[in-house]
Every structure is written in C-alpha cells, then in structure tokens.
Design an enzyme around this catalytic site. Structure first.
Site, PDB file in Angstrom:
ATOM      1  N   SER A 155       0.837  -1.191   0.000  1.00 43.55           N
ATOM      2  CA  SER A 155       0.000   0.000   0.000  1.00 43.55           C
ATOM      3  C   SER A 155       0.876   1.246   0.000  1.00 43.55           C
ATOM      4  O   SER A 155       2.003   1.219  -0.474  1.00 43.55           O
ATOM      5  CB  SER A 155      -0.965  -0.026   1.184  1.00 43.55           C
ATOM      6  OG  SER A 155      -1.924   1.007   1.067  1.00 43.55           O
TER       7      SER A 155
ATOM      8  N   HIS B 264       2.608   3.172   2.128  1.00 39.95           N
ATOM      9  CA  HIS B 264       3.948   3.234   2.706  1.00 39.95           C
ATOM     10  C   HIS B 264       4.927   2.438   1.866  1.00 39.95           C
ATOM     11  O   HIS B 264       6.087   2.846   1.685  1.00 39.95           O
ATOM     12  CB  HIS B 264       3.921   2.707   4.145  1.00 39.95           C
ATOM     13  CG  HIS B 264       5.118   3.090   4.949  1.00 39.95           C
ATOM     14  ND1 HIS B 264       6.104   2.188   5.279  1.00 39.95           N
ATOM     15  CD2 HIS B 264       5.497   4.269   5.496  1.00 39.95           C
ATOM     16  CE1 HIS B 264       7.031   2.800   5.995  1.00 39.95           C
ATOM     17  NE2 HIS B 264       6.685   4.055   6.148  1.00 39.95           N
ATOM     18  N   CYS B 265       4.472   1.328   1.316  1.00 42.36           N
ATOM     19  CA  CYS B 265       5.342   0.447   0.532  1.00 42.36           C
ATOM     20  C   CYS B 265       5.833   1.101  -0.761  1.00 42.36           C
ATOM     21  O   CYS B 265       6.903   0.757  -1.255  1.00 42.36           O
ATOM     22  CB  CYS B 265       4.615  -0.845   0.168  1.00 42.36           C
ATOM     23  SG  CYS B 265       4.073  -1.844   1.567  1.00 42.36           S
ATOM     24  N   ILE B 266       5.049   2.017  -1.322  1.00 41.40           N
ATOM     25  CA  ILE B 266       5.394   2.577  -2.628  1.00 41.40           C
ATOM     26  C   ILE B 266       6.095   3.924  -2.505  1.00 41.40           C
ATOM     27  O   ILE B 266       6.294   4.608  -3.519  1.00 41.40           O
ATOM     28  CB  ILE B 266       4.169   2.717  -3.544  1.00 41.40           C
ATOM     29  CG1 ILE B 266       3.195   3.789  -3.046  1.00 41.40           C
ATOM     30  CG2 ILE B 266       3.452   1.370  -3.673  1.00 41.40           C
ATOM     31  CD1 ILE B 266       2.068   4.069  -4.029  1.00 41.40           C
TER      32      ILE B 266
END
Length: 328
Positions: A318, A320-322
């Site tokens: 989501s 934070h991951c990107i």
C-alpha cells in the site's frame, strides 16, 4: 564508522518519492485502478504546504502518459527511471539526517520470490536523481522491514530479518550490529510474525509503527473472522513488554482476494507526510473511520486523510510500501 539514527517519518521532509504503476504485464486488469489510487495519493501529498513529490516512472512506455496526467500539478516532478515494480520503500535507499547521505542495501526480490529487472538498481537511481551520496552495505535489507523513532530505536520482525532467504546465518546479534553500523540503531525491538500471506515475510510497516518517541500503534482485530487477530495481540504484548506505550488501532478486518484467501491489508501502511497522514482504505468504511479517529488523537498536528488502496493491494502493498521520504 557508526551512522547517526535515521530521522523519524514525522520529521520534516524535503521530498517524497512515489512509484508509479508502469507495467501492464504485472498489473493486468488492475493497472488503471492502481494508477487512479496512486494519483489520489500523489495529489494529496502535493497539497499546499506538504510534499515535493518525485514520481518515479519505471518504464519508458509509461512516461509520456504520466507526464500528461500530472502536467501543471504544483509540487509533482515526474522522473524517468527503471524498476521492476513500484515498491520503492524496499528497493530505494534509506535517507539519513538532512538527506546528506543515504544507505543502500542489496535487494533479492523479498527472498527470491519476485526478482524483477531493474529493482536492484533503484537505490542507485534515486541517489543520483536526488543528488545524495550513497553508503553501500553488503547485506540484504528492505526499508519496509524497519520502522524508526528518530532516536535510534528500530522496530522489526524476526520472521523477516532473520529469515534465511535474506541473510543466511543471521542472528539477532548479527542483525543488530549491522543495523547499528548502517542506520545508527541504538536499540532493536524484535517482534515475531507479520500478517498472514504477506509475501514480504512479515514487514513491520504492516504490523506496528512509531507515532512518537516511545509510542507505537498496532492493530486490534476487526470482526470475528480477522485472520491476524492472534498476531496483533502477540505484537501488542511484545511491545508492552519492551516498555513502549501501545495504542491499538482497528484493522481493516478480513480482506480477501478473488480466490477467497486473506490478503495482507493493513491500516499500519499509512504514510506520514508534511502536514498529513495518508491512511489506506480497503472498502470497510467503518473500520477505516475508526482507525483514522485513533490516528487523529496521536498525530493531531496533521490532517488524517483516508484514500482507497484496494487495487494497489493486489500487488502486495500500500501507500507506505510505494514511497520513501527525503528528510529535510
């Protein structure tokens, strides 16, 4: 020489990197929806007084359309790059204080699961584009496996950091030594397992996050069939035992893929930005609102914004991951 601690995410940023869904062969029917969700994130981040967004496009064929989509949007710079997929938190560098330098690590596709062309060059690309010298470290590490309080305490999970598919033979002591040298860790708080069916092997940014010095948020199960209920409770107990103040925030509950299997949806994958916190929503409006209300209490100096992230989640993560921040 031991590094100084990585700034907390709530410290001011000079820029925020975001990955743009660029590969139709990976996203298939979810590409347009994922692009729409990332566009929503980018526009929220680039609001007045917020972030200078560096939107990294990972494929030449996607560049022109991305440039047209954000033409005239203040605070957004589209950057031509190359990556396998958009998970810049894991493939990019971790910036140090003032972004004077950044730490870069080896990347092996989350333990060999998804080894895509160019992902192992993302840190180099972002370092060059941001003008930041890189300190290279000869071990495997993804940024989403860690969370930082800005004072040297790092949260992580044994499931990921001690997994033999990353650095065979690592013990807690060896991992702590590496984190001290590379990222200025003065204390490592070890948690156990992450979310069910998380292909990252339990990244902590889906499980528990610092929101202040000594203050951590972690989920509480939502609904009788929440597949991660026991993991959440074990995490809260472990954090409390370490002397941290723990605030429980509702999970999204059970979110399934098209085959009926639970997928690792988490409100913990929020992104703390200048002036805002962007919280992923997965279709359960009541759970999302409850999570946002809790975050409004602990991050009261920022606007809490919930945005949809279901299509992005089909890729495994989501907001934070990107993303990856450059501290000011």
């Amino acid at each position: 020489m031991t590094a100084v601690p990585v700034p907390a995410e709530w410290a001011p940023h000079r820029a925020m990197w975001v990955g743009w869904p660029s590969h139709a062969e990976l996203w298939e029917d979810d590409l347009e929806a994922a692009q729409a969700e990332v566009e929503g994130l980018v526009r929220a981040l680039a609001g007045p007084g917020r972030e200078q967004v560096r939107l990294l496009v990972g494929k030449r064929e996607a560049l022109e359309a991305a440039q047209a989509r954000f033409a005239g949007v203040d605070g957004v710079t589209v950057v031509d790059g190359r990556f396998g997929d958009i998970w810049l938190r894991d493939t990019g560098p971790i910036f140090g204080q003032g972004s004077a330098r950044a730490a870069a690590f080896r990347f092996n596709g989350w333990g060999g699961k998804y080894e895509l062309e160019h992902d192992d060059t993302v840190a180099t690309q972002i370092g060059a584009a941001s003008g930041t010298p890189l300190d290279r470290h000869d071990f495997i590490l993804e940024g989403g496996a860690l969370d930082h309080d800005g004072r040297g305490t790092i949260l992580t999970t044994r499931q990921c950091l001690l997994n033999p598919n990353r650095n065979p033979g690592w013990t807690e002591a060896l991992a702590e030594s590496a984190l001290t040298e590379a990222l200025g860790a003065t204390r490592v708080v070890w948690l156990g397992d992450g979310l069910m069916n998380d292909h990252t092997d339990g990244h902590v940014d889906n499980l528990a996050r610092f929101v202040g010095p000594g203050v951590v948020v972690c989920p509480v199960g939502w609904g009788a069939d929440d597949p991660n209920d026991e993991v959440y409770d074990a995490t809260a107990r472990a954090l409390t035992a370490e002397g941290l103040t723990v605030i429980r925030i509702p999970s999204p509950g059970r979110i399934e893929n098209e085959d009926g299997e639970p997928i690792p949806a988490s409100h913990m994958n929020f992104l703390i930005a200048n002036g805002a916190v962007i919280v992923p929503s997965y279709g359960n409006e009541a759970a999302t609102e409850a999570a946002c209300n809790a975050l409004r209490v602990v991050l009261s100096d920022r606007e809490i914004i919930a945005l949809p992230s279901l299509a992005i989640l089909t890729g495994g993560g989501s907001f934070h991951c990107i993303s990856q921040q450059e501290p000011a």
